[in-house]
Design an enzyme around this catalytic site. Structure first.
Site, PDB file in Angstrom:
ATOM      1  N   ASP A  29      -3.208   5.456  -2.572  1.00  0.00           N
ATOM      2  CA  ASP A  29      -4.162   6.442  -2.080  1.00  0.00           C
ATOM      3  C   ASP A  29      -4.179   7.627  -3.044  1.00  0.00           C
ATOM      4  OD1 ASP A  29      -5.528   8.415  -0.702  1.00  0.00           O
ATOM      5  OD2 ASP A  29      -4.315   8.295   1.120  1.00  0.00           O
ATOM      6  N   GLU A  71     -11.797   9.086  -2.549  1.00  0.00           N
ATOM      7  CA  GLU A  71     -12.647   9.302  -1.373  1.00  0.00           C
ATOM      8  C   GLU A  71     -13.686  10.384  -1.618  1.00  0.00           C
ATOM      9  OE1 GLU A  71      -9.694  12.042   1.328  1.00  0.00           O
ATOM     10  OE2 GLU A  71      -9.013  10.075   0.662  1.00  0.00           O
ATOM     11  N   ASN A  75      -9.049  -0.415   7.285  1.00  0.00           N
ATOM     12  CA  ASN A  75      -7.851   0.373   7.571  1.00  0.00           C
ATOM     13  C   ASN A  75      -7.470   0.184   9.035  1.00  0.00           C
ATOM     14  OD1 ASN A  75      -5.805   2.238   7.792  1.00  0.00           O
ATOM     15  ND2 ASN A  75      -7.117   4.038   7.577  1.00  0.00           N
ATOM     16  N   ASP A 112      -6.436  10.113  -2.857  1.00  0.00           N
ATOM     17  CA  ASP A 112      -7.177  11.207  -2.230  1.00  0.00           C
ATOM     18  C   ASP A 112      -8.537  11.414  -2.921  1.00  0.00           C
ATOM     19  OD1 ASP A 112      -5.229  11.529  -0.343  1.00  0.00           O
ATOM     20  OD2 ASP A 112      -4.334  13.311  -1.231  1.00  0.00           O
ATOM     21  N   HIS A 156      -7.583   4.171  -4.515  1.00  0.00           N
ATOM     22  CA  HIS A 156      -8.860   4.527  -3.891  1.00  0.00           C
ATOM     23  C   HIS A 156      -9.077   6.028  -3.962  1.00  0.00           C
ATOM     24  CE1 HIS A 156      -7.212   5.842   0.050  1.00  0.00           C
ATOM     25  NE2 HIS A 156      -6.500   4.732   0.089  1.00  0.00           N
ATOM     26  N   GLU A 190     -13.836   4.539   6.063  1.00  0.00           N
ATOM     27  CA  GLU A 190     -12.819   5.059   6.967  1.00  0.00           C
ATOM     28  C   GLU A 190     -13.361   5.271   8.370  1.00  0.00           C
ATOM     29  OE1 GLU A 190      -9.934   5.110   7.851  1.00  0.00           O
ATOM     30  OE2 GLU A 190      -8.875   6.696   6.747  1.00  0.00           O
ATOM     31  N   ARG A 198     -13.655   5.099  -1.298  1.00  0.00           N
ATOM     32  CA  ARG A 198     -13.554   5.297   0.147  1.00  0.00           C
ATOM     33  C   ARG A 198     -14.616   6.298   0.583  1.00  0.00           C
ATOM     34  NH1 ARG A 198      -8.366   8.022   3.384  1.00  0.00           N
ATOM     35  NH2 ARG A 198      -9.658   9.542   4.475  1.00  0.00           N
ATOM     36  N   TYR A 214       0.843  -1.191   0.000  1.00  0.00           N
ATOM     37  CA  TYR A 214       0.000   0.000   0.000  1.00  0.00           C
ATOM     38  C   TYR A 214       0.881   1.244   0.000  1.00  0.00           C
ATOM     39  CZ  TYR A 214      -3.517   3.396   1.571  1.00  0.00           C
ATOM     40  OH  TYR A 214      -4.342   4.481   1.675  1.00  0.00           O
ATOM     41  N   ASP A 236      -1.141  15.938   6.093  1.00  0.00           N
ATOM     42  CA  ASP A 236      -2.023  15.252   5.143  1.00  0.00           C
ATOM     43  C   ASP A 236      -3.306  16.061   4.960  1.00  0.00           C
ATOM     44  OD1 ASP A 236      -3.166  13.352   3.493  1.00  0.00           O
ATOM     45  OD2 ASP A 236      -3.843  12.083   5.155  1.00  0.00           O
ATOM     46  N   CYS A 278      -6.898  14.277   6.737  1.00  0.00           N
ATOM     47  CA  CYS A 278      -6.599  12.919   7.184  1.00  0.00           C
ATOM     48  C   CYS A 278      -7.868  12.263   7.699  1.00  0.00           C
ATOM     49  CB  CYS A 278      -5.540  12.960   8.284  1.00  0.00           C
ATOM     50  SG  CYS A 278      -5.242  11.363   9.053  1.00  0.00           S
TER      51      CYS A 278
END
Length: 305
Positions: free
Chosen positions: A92, A121, A216, A94, A119, A194, A164, A51, A65, A129
């Site tokens: 990731d 989101e 996660n 975002d 992914h 998440e 996500r 990952y 983040d 974050c």
């Protein structure tokens, strides 16, 4: 030479392996790699995937983040990591780095980088974050547009697009479930919710959806740390450990630097260090030497002309 300078497994084969793993009934464990060398270690130890965390890419650049990194920065780190491992790499992405058109471009760039999946989101852009408070999510319809754009841009149908949702901590788990259903209908191959808190919440999410699910297990966040075996028993298909290796490395680095600062020498730290011989083993120095000897094994003869 195969597998020396780059992974022997093609990007397409890694994507196929990832998809097979997600439907195998055995949970796919993907520790985060903060650099390519860690990815080699993850493969050697026997995990199913690697990952690449957006939070880690940000932290590695000494940034929080909060959506400051760019597609170029994230994709390049992903390319470097995917190049050295035969394992599938999930990255990731975002919010897709902008509007739906940006999410579409993101998928094409990550495909070209050899990544197995990404992914996206449903946070407002720029994101926060996932385990911090103060997040906001876009309306479901907007995220559906984001996902549809990403799916439509995919050229390799085996590239995994994961959706996500951060809605559980904002609107509650029922809203997150409804969003996940809409995201699956929009073409997502995998759902990542998440900041669930307890085993019961993971069980509720699994019972509500008939699609592969990702958990996660990040430290110091909102989720209870649940073992991979328990998550597999619940019915989850994949689990990420996004920041673990960076936290381990930074803790050790800080301890060592403080001791050098205090003592003026690293002599008391040698037992806590990876030995040079182990590093060379991981880097496969001997195979490089064999290759070098095999290529440069000629001699230039002097001629009389």
């Amino acid at each position: 030479m195969s597998g020396l300078l780059a992974a022997a497994t093609s990007a397409s084969d890694k994507r196929i392996a990832f998809r097979r793993g997600l439907t195998s009934g055995s949970i796919q464990r993907l520790p985060g790699a903060f650099n390519p060398l860690v990815a080699k270690l993850i493969q050697e130890i026997g995990f199913e995937g690697v990952y690449v965390s957006g939070a880690v890419v940000s932290a590695d650049l000494a940034l929080p983040d909060i959506g400051l990194t760019t597609l170029t920065e994230v994709a390049e780190r992903g390319r470097q990591i995917a190049r050295v491992t035969d394992l599938p790499v999930l990255i990731d992405a975002d919010t897709g780095f902008g509007e739906p058109m940006s999410a579409a471009r993101t998928v094409t760039v990550l495909e070209d980088a050899g990544i197995a999946g990404c992914h996206l989101e449903d946070q407002v852009n720029p994101k926060r974050c996932g385990h911090l408070d103060g997040k906001a999510v876009v309306p479901t319809a907007e995220m559906v547009r984001r996902l549809r754009a990403a799916v439509s841009a995919r050229r390799d149908p085996t590239f995994v697009i994961c959706a996500r949702t951060d809605a559980a901590g904002i609107n509650g788990i029922d809203d997150a479930i409804e969003r996940a259903k809409a995201y699956a209908d929009a073409g997502a191959d995998l759902i990542f919710t998440e900041a669930l808190h307890t085993e019961a919440e993971f069980e509720k999410f699994r019972a509500a959806l008939d699609i592969p699910l990702l958990a996660n297990m990040t430290e110091f966040g909102k989720s209870e740390l649940i073992s991979a075996r328990t998550l597999e028993d619940i019915g989850f298909n994949a689990v990420i450990y996004p920041v673990t290796t960076l936290r381990l490395a930074m803790f050790a680095a800080e301890q060592g630097l403080r001791e050098i600062h205090a003592e003026g020498t690293q002599s008391g730290l040698l037992e806590k260090m990876q030995h040079r011989s182990r590093l060379y083993e991981l880097l496969e120095y001997e195979r490089y030497n064999e290759f070098d000897s095999g290529i440069f094994n000629f001699r230039i003869e002097e001629s009389g002309s």
